[in-house]
Write an enzyme that holds these catalytic residues in place. Structure first.
Site, short mmCIF file in Angstrom:
data_model
loop_
_atom_site.label_atom_id
_atom_site.label_comp_id
_atom_site.label_asym_id
_atom_site.label_seq_id
_atom_site.Cartn_x
_atom_site.Cartn_y
_atom_site.Cartn_z
N GLU A 177 0.82 -1.22 0.00
CA GLU A 177 0.00 0.00 0.00
C GLU A 177 0.85 1.26 0.00
OE1 GLU A 177 -2.79 0.40 3.27
OE2 GLU A 177 -3.58 2.27 2.48
N LYS A 219 -2.53 -2.02 -3.10
CA LYS A 219 -3.58 -1.19 -2.51
C LYS A 219 -3.20 0.27 -2.68
CE LYS A 219 -6.04 -0.23 1.79
NZ LYS A 219 -6.69 -0.83 2.96
P1 13P Z 1 -9.47 4.14 4.11
O1 13P Z 1 -10.32 3.40 3.10
O2 13P Z 1 -10.27 4.77 5.21
O3 13P Z 1 -8.48 5.04 3.48
O4 13P Z 1 -8.64 3.03 4.87
C1 13P Z 1 -8.03 2.04 4.16
C2 13P Z 1 -6.75 1.69 4.79
O5 13P Z 1 -6.56 0.59 5.22
C3 13P Z 1 -5.70 2.71 4.86
O6 13P Z 1 -4.50 2.13 5.22
#
Ligand code: 13P
Length: 336
Positions: A177, A219
């Site tokens: 991510e 992600k």
């Molecule tokens: P949000 O969808 O609230 O951005 O959270 C996703 C997430 O896991 C961020 O690390």
């Protein structure tokens, strides 16, 4: 689930009509969420809130996996079952956040680097024993005042790849991510440029560090206007630029792209996801790993009160259903 290998798990997480619930808010972040409904953050209220989400009947039609936080994976529901087991019994795959948060990056003014590599091999072995089949590590890239520097992108990408390699060594699917934040007044094209550079750098590091692309998920943020930008790109522009950016940067071997919602409203995040899925077939599945965009209605309906649990579960189920429809490109605003 035991016989599934990493490739099977990655594919199952992005199965048709399904996506991931991010419920891995750290203790500091969940306190902010509970503060917003005037509820004290204690181990018990955090447990009660997560139990509400995880015991919503029918949600496994829309949710393939849940990302847990360290505290939550060790907690049990009121019936005594550990949360991981409770999810697995519904066919939902348990996952775990393993980063230790974004900390100030040395010699950089205001930029962040995510920590948590020391001891990660041992922690992954423990999480695997606790039932986690996938993991998450979030890197944060901000835009504004000359940021991001390539230095910030490089250090975060290097850490993401080190994390991903350690996960695969432990037979755990890494969710990689790199989040380009939507905070600021930058326009969508600035977001595009930073997201493109970030993803190119991340995939370069993943390659150098021998990460197997079929056994991971990406992600990312959507390519979107900064929240304070006076000109907000519309749904179609967001969907078109986001997809174009991924076509330039994400290898076809990656099974799925699971978006974060990043502070977009529930409806906006859903509309963007829907629009992308309506634009055709892509090499990767286009799905979700939403935190706020799946939880906001449930949280505000609950208000920390036992009497509201049934209504909060209904709100969560409804939101999950709409998000799932968007993942299949079958959402419309009148379903709200
Ligand atoms: P949000 O969808 O609230 O951005 O959270 C996703 C997430 O896991 C961020 O690390």
């Amino acid at each position: 689930m035991d016989e599934m290998d990493m490739e099977d798990i990655a594919k199952a997480l992005v199965a048709p009509s399904k996506g991931i619930l991010a419920a891995d808010e750290s203790t500091g972040t969940i306190k902010k969420r509970l503060d917003s409904i005037n509820t004290e953050s204690t181990e018990d209220t955090r447990r009660a809130y997560r139990e509400l989400l995880f015991t919503t009947e029918g949600v496994s039609d829309y949710i393939s996996g849940v990302i847990l936080y360290d505290e939550t994976i060790r907690q049990t529901a009121s019936d005594g079952r550990p949360f991981g087991k409770l999810l697995e019994a519904q066919g939902i795959i348990p996952g775990i956040k393993v980063d230790m948060g974004a900390k100030p990056l040395a010699f950089s003014d205001g930029e962040l680097v995510t920590e948590g590599l020391d001891g990660l091999r041992e922690r992954l072995a423990e999480y695997s024993r606790l039932g986690a089949r996938f993991a998450k590590w979030r890197a944060v890239i901000g835009i504004g005042d000359g940021a991001p520097s390539q230095y910030c992108i490089d250090t975060n990408a290097h850490a993401l790849a080190r994390y991903a390699a350690l996960c695969q060594e432990a037979n755990i699917v890494p969710i990689v991510e790199p989040e380009v934040l939507m905070d600021g007044d930058h326009n969508i094209d600035e977001c595009y440029a930073v997201t493109e550079t970030t993803l190119k750098t991340v995939f370069d590091e993943l390659y150098k560090q021998r990460v197997v692309l079929e056994q991971m998920l990406l992600k990312p943020n959507m390519v979107i206007s900064g929240v304070d930008c006076p000109i907000q790109a519309d749904i179609e522009e967001v969907a078109t630029k986001t997809l174009y950016c991924f076509e330039q940067t994400v290898p076809a071997a990656v099974p799925g792209i699971v978006f974060l919602s990043g502070g977009q409203s529930e409806q906006r995040a859903t509309e963007h996801l829907n629009s992308m899925n309506q634009m055709g077939k892509f090499p990767w599945e286009i799905s979700y790993s939403f935190g706020r965009a799946l939880q906001a209605s449930a949280l505000s309906t609950w208000q920390g009160k036992e009497a509201n649990i049934a209504a909060a579960k209904a709100a969560f189920l409804h939101r999950a259903k709409l998000t799932s429809a968007a993942r299949d490109g079958e959402y419309s605003a009148d379903m709200e």
